[in-house]
Design a protein around this motif. Structure first.
Motif, PDB file in Angstrom:
ATOM      1  N   ASN A 369       0.791  -1.232   0.000  1.00 54.98           N
ATOM      2  CA  ASN A 369       0.000   0.000   0.000  1.00 54.98           C
ATOM      3  C   ASN A 369       0.824   1.283   0.000  1.00 54.98           C
ATOM      4  O   ASN A 369       0.261   2.363  -0.218  1.00 54.98           O
ATOM      5  N   VAL A 370       2.095   1.191   0.272  1.00 50.97           N
ATOM      6  CA  VAL A 370       2.950   2.380   0.288  1.00 50.97           C
ATOM      7  C   VAL A 370       4.088   2.161  -0.698  1.00 50.97           C
ATOM      8  O   VAL A 370       5.110   1.552  -0.358  1.00 50.97           O
ATOM      9  N   PRO A 371       3.949   2.623  -1.928  1.00 51.15           N
ATOM     10  CA  PRO A 371       4.959   2.332  -2.959  1.00 51.15           C
ATOM     11  C   PRO A 371       6.318   2.975  -2.673  1.00 51.15           C
ATOM     12  O   PRO A 371       7.324   2.558  -3.266  1.00 51.15           O
ATOM     13  N   VAL A 400      13.307   0.653   4.176  1.00 53.10           N
ATOM     14  CA  VAL A 400      14.202   1.092   3.109  1.00 53.10           C
ATOM     15  C   VAL A 400      13.356   1.842   2.089  1.00 53.10           C
ATOM     16  O   VAL A 400      12.440   1.266   1.493  1.00 53.10           O
ATOM     17  N   LEU A 401      13.643   3.123   1.898  1.00 56.90           N
ATOM     18  CA  LEU A 401      12.806   3.986   1.068  1.00 56.90           C
ATOM     19  C   LEU A 401      13.410   4.221  -0.303  1.00 56.90           C
ATOM     20  O   LEU A 401      14.633   4.138  -0.498  1.00 56.90           O
ATOM     21  N   LYS A 402      12.547   4.545  -1.248  1.00 57.46           N
ATOM     22  CA  LYS A 402      12.998   4.943  -2.574  1.00 57.46           C
ATOM     23  C   LYS A 402      13.630   6.333  -2.520  1.00 57.46           C
ATOM     24  O   LYS A 402      13.414   7.086  -1.564  1.00 57.46           O
ATOM     25  N   ILE A 419       1.580   5.495   6.012  1.00 57.13           N
ATOM     26  CA  ILE A 419       1.920   4.307   6.796  1.00 57.13           C
ATOM     27  C   ILE A 419       0.955   4.162   7.971  1.00 57.13           C
ATOM     28  O   ILE A 419       0.560   3.045   8.332  1.00 57.13           O
ATOM     29  N   ARG A 420       0.556   5.279   8.563  1.00 56.14           N
ATOM     30  CA  ARG A 420      -0.415   5.226   9.671  1.00 56.14           C
ATOM     31  C   ARG A 420      -1.730   4.598   9.207  1.00 56.14           C
ATOM     32  O   ARG A 420      -2.359   3.833   9.947  1.00 56.14           O
ATOM     33  N   GLU A 421      -2.161   4.960   7.997  1.00 59.67           N
ATOM     34  CA  GLU A 421      -3.410   4.398   7.477  1.00 59.67           C
ATOM     35  C   GLU A 421      -3.335   2.873   7.400  1.00 59.67           C
ATOM     36  O   GLU A 421      -4.316   2.175   7.666  1.00 59.67           O
ATOM     37  N   VAL A 422      -2.160   2.352   7.047  1.00 58.29           N
ATOM     38  CA  VAL A 422      -1.985   0.898   6.967  1.00 58.29           C
ATOM     39  C   VAL A 422      -1.961   0.287   8.358  1.00 58.29           C
ATOM     40  O   VAL A 422      -2.618  -0.733   8.626  1.00 58.29           O
TER      41      VAL A 422
END
Length: 806
Positions: A369-371, A400-402, A419-422
């Motif tokens: 859910n968080v690309p 690890v972020l893009k 991320i909170r929504e997930v």
């Protein structure tokens, strides 16, 4: 043994090598029949009792390795060494195993140093441009600019001598000081150019002698001014805690750089000027001429309307005080490390397997859910050596972020909201956000991981837990609170063994013996080590797996007595399943519970002040219970208390230097009076930009004091020189102020423009330097105006009457 001409060494080989060796060990004799380990126990390859697990967003468990740097180690060399060693180990790994680095502090170091290095380069370019505009020729600008690399070289040599590394803060100190490094050279070269441009004196005296006299003329005020700037930074070396760790390198670097610049300006720069400044025109460059055209009538009007100037300055000072009182206060701007850690907490009674399974589900949901998140690694519980102990229900999820240019959201805060929504989809999971280094620093300094930690001290654990829940509810209702977090301390399931001391004593058993026996059955008891090549494998004795999975079987566990008889555990102890607390935390010998929270959208001190007031009004503490507010707030309070000492000490040292320079209390007070008025611009700059008063901003005010005093010393010294040559006080003031317009404007412009790159920098570490740059730039605007307008008026008021009588 001697065998003929040879000596034989007798070696008895009896060490255990394989599992079969353990099975064949004889532990007893029954008549003539030996009883071996293999007859009474199962010997197999197993594992130590697990108290933690690592999982990957791929849905599998993994093994995590953590490399710690020793104190004083060079981060870059350490990271490179680890990379080389991992490359060596890669071919030796078993089939299907690979090494994947998911967090590398070296990346942050490189980006932070790059941020400051870029700011240094941009500042140097701006300085050269300003020098050319004010001095008019490239040769003059080059003469001054040569002080930069020479002073920087001296700085690096002194840093090496004191075992300082080139890091974010030390290079940041150089970036802060770079505008001040040319101050002394600017005054020296400007005075040389002015004397060489005076063709009347140039024809009468040798050229080298003119340069010598020019340097000698301003050597005392330059020396005093630079020493004052150096002295005001020395009290920063007394800072403690995190602020001391951060800003001691800044202060030392600035001191080293200014000392080097002063030495170069009074020795090397005059020599370079004798070679490069051969033909100096009599007319001033365009920019100084235009400034003179504006300044001369402005000064004349100000001298004739001094009361208006005083009223306007007083009003500005009063408004600055009002603005200061409305400024929010915080400890330190949060440095964006570029990485995110989500800390989650599940039900206390959860098993390690269930905790790991839930972590994997959370990670996969975030990836889906968080690309912007490429990969996650979650660590639950504690590691093998207890380096970072956590309960089985606590997890740190590294993300690890893009790269930023591939994000579909505008900011890191927006990413956290996604991320909170997930995470909100998983009931019973509490969470909070932090960063790798930020988390470690907070844990080491205050034992907590948030901006604010409310510690509640008392005796009864249940009461502490209830009070913590009430405090958390209050904090959640206060505007600005974010990620309010309380460790769940209820709901842990225990199989409690109550030993009957009388029955156990009759059987010849003590409490300690029973505890050791039961520990061996459940957790395992380490007996020996088998050496397999270079690998050491421990030998563990523990009860059967079924025993650890069934409380009923555990209750019927047979215990062998010294006489060989066996009795069940239930005959000497009562076993019952109870609910209890997860942990008991202590500090200063007292039990406590803690509520953690982050602050967003408002200043830290303002939030705590409101929170303390609301908690005091709505929470009734039982006798013997009290609260202590810590976290970043505790750091801010300590830093504020230290600055309450450091800044007055700096002001006292400034006054002493001024008195030693002029030999007059009156003139020392004259220059010193510009100091509080110079702070006006810094306060307004913070207020306009919405920045908070923090440790970096306070350091900026200290730097501003030194720069303002330097310009005041240069101007008053030159006015005194003109008066000593016989000029009336009015003419000495007007001529001296006009004559020092160019060096004052140059030093102020260069110091301000050199900080512009830090003001607009966006990489890691820029957040810490930005408040300092805002204060200095804003303060220099008012400091320069006050030096050019207010100081001449004050000089006339202080010295006018005595001058006219003379």
């Amino acid at each position: 043994m001697d065998v003929g001409e040879e000596a034989l060494l007798v070696r008895i080989e009896g060490r255990l090598k394989t599992a079969q060796d353990i099975e064949s060990i004889v532990v007893a004799l029954r008549g003539e029949v030996p009883v071996r380990v293999g007859d009474i126990a199962e010997v197999r390859i197993g594992h130590l009792t697990r108290y933690g697990a690592v999982s990957d967003s791929s849905g599998k468990e993994a093994v995590q390795g953590l490399v710690l740097a020793l104190r004083g180690a060079n981060a870059r060399q350490l990271v490179e060494g680890v990379k080389e060693k991992l490359a060596e180990l890669e071919p030796t790994l078993p089939d299907g195993a690979s090494v994947s680095v998911f967090y590398n502090r070296g990346d942050l170091v490189e980006r932070a140093v790059s941020t400051v290095s870029t700011a240094l380069l941009e500042a140097t370019v701006l300085i050269v441009i300003v020098l050319i505009l004010f001095l008019g020729t490239f040769r003059s600008a080059l003469t001054v600019a040569l002080s930069l690399p020479l002073a920087a070289s001296i700085t690096f040599m002194l840093m090496h001598q004191f075992d300082m590394s080139a890091n974010l803060m030390s290079l940041g100190g150089l970036a802060i000081a770079i505008g001040m490094l040319v101050d002394a050279a600017v005054v020296v070269v400007e005075n040389i150019v002015s004397h060489l441009a005076d063709k009347k004196h140039a024809r009468q005296l040798p050229r080298l002698h003119i340069i010598y006299r020019s340097v000698r003329e301003i050597s005392t005020p330059v020396l005093s001014g630079i020493l004052i700037i150096i002295i005001v930074f020395l009290p920063l070396l007394t800072l403690q805690g995190l602020e001391g760790k951060l800003f001691t390198p800044v202060a030392l670097t600035i001191v080293f750089a200014l000392a080097g610049a002063l030495l170069v300006s009074l020795t090397v720069i005059p020599v370079v000027a004798s070679f490069l400044l051969s033909n100096v025109g009599e007319t001033e460059p365009w920019l100084p001429r235009k400034l003179h055209e504006i300044y001369a009538p402005s000064l004349t009007w100000a001298l004739a309307n001094s009361r208006v100037v005083f009223v306007a300055t007083g009003a500005a000072f009063a408004l600055a005080i009002v603005a200061y009182l409305t400024l929010g206060k915080t400890f330190m701007p949060t440095m964006d490390e570029g990485d995110i850690i989500v800390q989650t907490e599940k039900l206390p009674s959860i098993t390690l397997e269930q905790s790991t399974e839930l972590d994997i589900r959370v990670q996969q949901a975030i990836i889906e859910n968080v690309p912007e998140v490429l990969r996650t690694v979650a660590r639950a519980g504690s590691d093998e050596i207890g380096l970072d102990p956590m309960s089985l229900n606590e997890t740190d999820i590294f993300m690890v972020l893009k790269p930023r240019d591939e994000w579909s959201v505008d900011s890191k805060d927006d990413l956290k909201d996604r991320i909170r929504e997930v995470l909100d989809r998983f009931p019973g999971v509490a969470y909070g956000f932090t960063q790798p280094i930020d988390m470690r620093v907070n844990e080491m300094l205050s034992g907590t991981r948030g901006d604010i930690a409310v510690k509640i001290f008392g005796e009864d654990i249940q009461t502490l837990t209830d009070l913590a829940k009430e405090v958390a509810t209050i904090l959640e209702a206060i505007p600005g609170s974010e990620d309010v977090y309380i460790s769940e301390n209820e709901g842990m399931q225990y199989l409690q063994v109550d030993i009957d001391r009388l029955r156990a004593g009759r059987s010849g058993l003590s409490n300690d013996e029973l505890a050791d026996l039961l520990r061996a059955q459940v957790e395992g008891l380490r007996l020996d080590v088998i050496q397999e090549g270079i690998r050491r494998t421990p030998v563990i004795i523990r009860g059967a797996q079924a025993l650890r999975e069934s409380p009923d079987e555990f209750e019927q566990l047979l215990i062998q007595l010294e006489n060989g008889a066996n009795i069940p555990l239930s005959s000497v102890a009562d076993l019952k399943r109870v609910e209890g607390f997860v942990s008991v935390k202590r500090e200063r010998g007292q039990r406590f519970s803690v509520v953690q929270a982050n602050v967003s959208g408002r200043d830290l001190v303002g939030f705590v002040d409101e929170a303390q007031k609301v908690v005091a009004e709505n929470l009734s503490m039982p006798a013997g219970y009290f609260t202590q507010w810590g976290g970043q707030f505790e750091n801010q309070q300590r830093a504020a208390a230290r600055f309450a000492i450091v800044i007055p000490v700096s002001l006292g040292l400034i006054f002493l230097m001024l008195f030693s320079t002029f030999g007059s209390i009156k003139q020392a007070v004259l220059v010193f009076m510009t100091v509080p008025f110079a702070l006006i611009g810094g306060v307004f700059a913070l207020w306009i930009t919405g920045e908070y008063l923090s440790v970096p901003a306070s350091v900026g005010f200290i730097a501003l004091l030194g720069i303002a005093v330097l310009n005041g010393v240069v101007m008053v010294s030159y006015i005194n020189k003109l008066r000593d040559s016989g000029l009336p006080v009015w003419q000495a003031v007007t001529d001296g102020a006009a004559r020092r317009l160019r060096p004052v404007m140059m030093t102020a412009s260069i110091a301000s423009l050199a900080l512009i790159p830090l003001l607009f920098a966006s990489g890691p570490g820029a957040e810490i330097q930005k408040p300092l740059a805002i204060v200095v730039i804003g303060g220099l605007i008012t400091a320069t105006l006050l030096t050019l307008i207010l100081l001449p008026i004050l000089y006339l008021r202080f010295e006018g009457m005595r001058g006219e009588q003379a």
